[in-house]
Scaffold this active site. Sequence first.
Site, PDB file in Angstrom:
ATOM      1  N   ALA A 186       2.315  46.441  58.041  1.00 43.98           N
ATOM      2  CA  ALA A 186       2.726  45.473  59.291  1.00 43.98           C
ATOM      3  C   ALA A 186       1.734  44.636  58.737  1.00 43.98           C
ATOM      4  O   ALA A 186       1.215  43.064  59.149  1.00 43.98           O
ATOM      5  CB  ALA A 186       2.257  46.119  60.956  1.00 43.98           C
ATOM      6  N   HIS A 244       6.328  57.413  63.016  1.00 45.49           N
ATOM      7  CA  HIS A 244       6.349  55.704  62.801  1.00 45.49           C
ATOM      8  C   HIS A 244       6.627  55.493  64.855  1.00 45.49           C
ATOM      9  O   HIS A 244       7.881  55.518  64.793  1.00 45.49           O
ATOM     10  CB  HIS A 244       6.038  54.913  61.936  1.00 45.49           C
ATOM     11  N   ILE A 276       7.319  49.228  57.893  1.00 44.19           N
ATOM     12  CA  ILE A 276       6.996  47.996  57.237  1.00 44.19           C
ATOM     13  C   ILE A 276       4.815  48.130  57.238  1.00 44.19           C
ATOM     14  O   ILE A 276       5.226  48.499  58.373  1.00 44.19           O
ATOM     15  CB  ILE A 276       8.036  46.944  57.496  1.00 44.19           C
ATOM     16  N   GLN A 293       0.285  46.039  64.064  1.00 44.17           N
ATOM     17  CA  GLN A 293       1.540  45.274  64.852  1.00 44.17           C
ATOM     18  C   GLN A 293       0.915  43.980  65.344  1.00 44.17           C
ATOM     19  O   GLN A 293       1.273  42.772  65.000  1.00 44.17           O
ATOM     20  CB  GLN A 293       2.045  46.628  66.027  1.00 44.17           C
ATOM     21  N   SER A 314      -1.803  51.789  65.478  1.00 50.94           N
ATOM     22  CA  SER A 314      -0.587  50.706  64.937  1.00 50.94           C
ATOM     23  C   SER A 314      -1.283  49.803  66.105  1.00 50.94           C
ATOM     24  O   SER A 314      -0.155  48.503  65.275  1.00 50.94           O
ATOM     25  CB  SER A 314       0.154  52.514  65.722  1.00 50.94           C
TER      26      SER A 314
HETATM   27  N1  LIG Z   1       7.619  51.083  61.938  1.00 53.27           N
HETATM   28  C1  LIG Z   1       6.890  50.388  61.109  1.00 53.27           C
HETATM   29  O1  LIG Z   1       6.580  49.733  60.911  1.00 53.27           O
HETATM   30  N2  LIG Z   1       5.130  50.452  62.293  1.00 53.27           N
HETATM   31  C2  LIG Z   1       3.891  50.010  62.000  1.00 53.27           C
HETATM   32  N3  LIG Z   1       3.720  49.505  60.248  1.00 53.27           N
HETATM   33  C3  LIG Z   1       2.576  49.776  60.474  1.00 53.27           C
HETATM   34  O2  LIG Z   1       1.965  48.992  59.785  1.00 53.27           O
HETATM   35  N4  LIG Z   1       1.916  49.877  62.256  1.00 53.27           N
HETATM   36  C4  LIG Z   1       2.963  50.265  62.622  1.00 53.27           C
HETATM   37  O3  LIG Z   1       2.436  50.872  63.982  1.00 53.27           O
END
Ligand SMILES: NC(=O)NC1=NC(=O)NC1=O
Length: 169
Positions: free
Chosen positions: A123, A67, A121, A88, A84
């Site tokens: 996002a 990730h 998490i 984000q 992603s």
């Molecule tokens: N490190 C992360 O939590 N990355 C991410 N969480 C997401 O919901 N999309 C991501 O790219």
Amino acid sequence: LTISQVNELNYEEFIDLFGNVVEHCSICAAAVWRFRPFRDVYHLHQEICSFVDLLPDTGKEGVLRLHPDLAGRLAELGSLTQESSAEQKAAGLDTMTPEEKQLLKDTNAKYRDKFGFPFVICARQNKKEAILKGIVERLEHSAAEELNIGIEEVKKICMLRLLNIVPDK
Ligand SMILES: NC(=O)NC1=NC(=O)NC1=O
């Protein structure tokens, strides 16, 4: 796409469509193809979750390591996957103040150093305030706890990505 159309796909099409519902883990889609016909999108999600749950800890850590950091290097380079990137942005991570950005960057680095895998998490279910609060709180946990919490977040991300492809109308 409807679930009956999903059930008609051959496995190349299936993997192509669902290969990134778990970030950079197309094996998750490749593995569950055998369980078709899927009753609905939730059945498909459940089979992916079962596959992930049955991975050894090294495999679960691997899933987390695939990730991208939140508002990390890849985000700055603009080289996140489209999923992603959208997630984000939805969390408002592209509107952080320089201080917030630095706090997240520093805490991400501390988290990685402590656990050997990144903070993950969902996002789309957490605005940037919740993310900044979450990473500071979760930094106090044990590696075992964080491995499980991270995987549970991966499952949430996966559910939302699946619903983008197979809407539950
Ligand atoms: N490190 C992360 O939590 N990355 C991410 N969480 C997401 O919901 N999309 C991501 O790219």
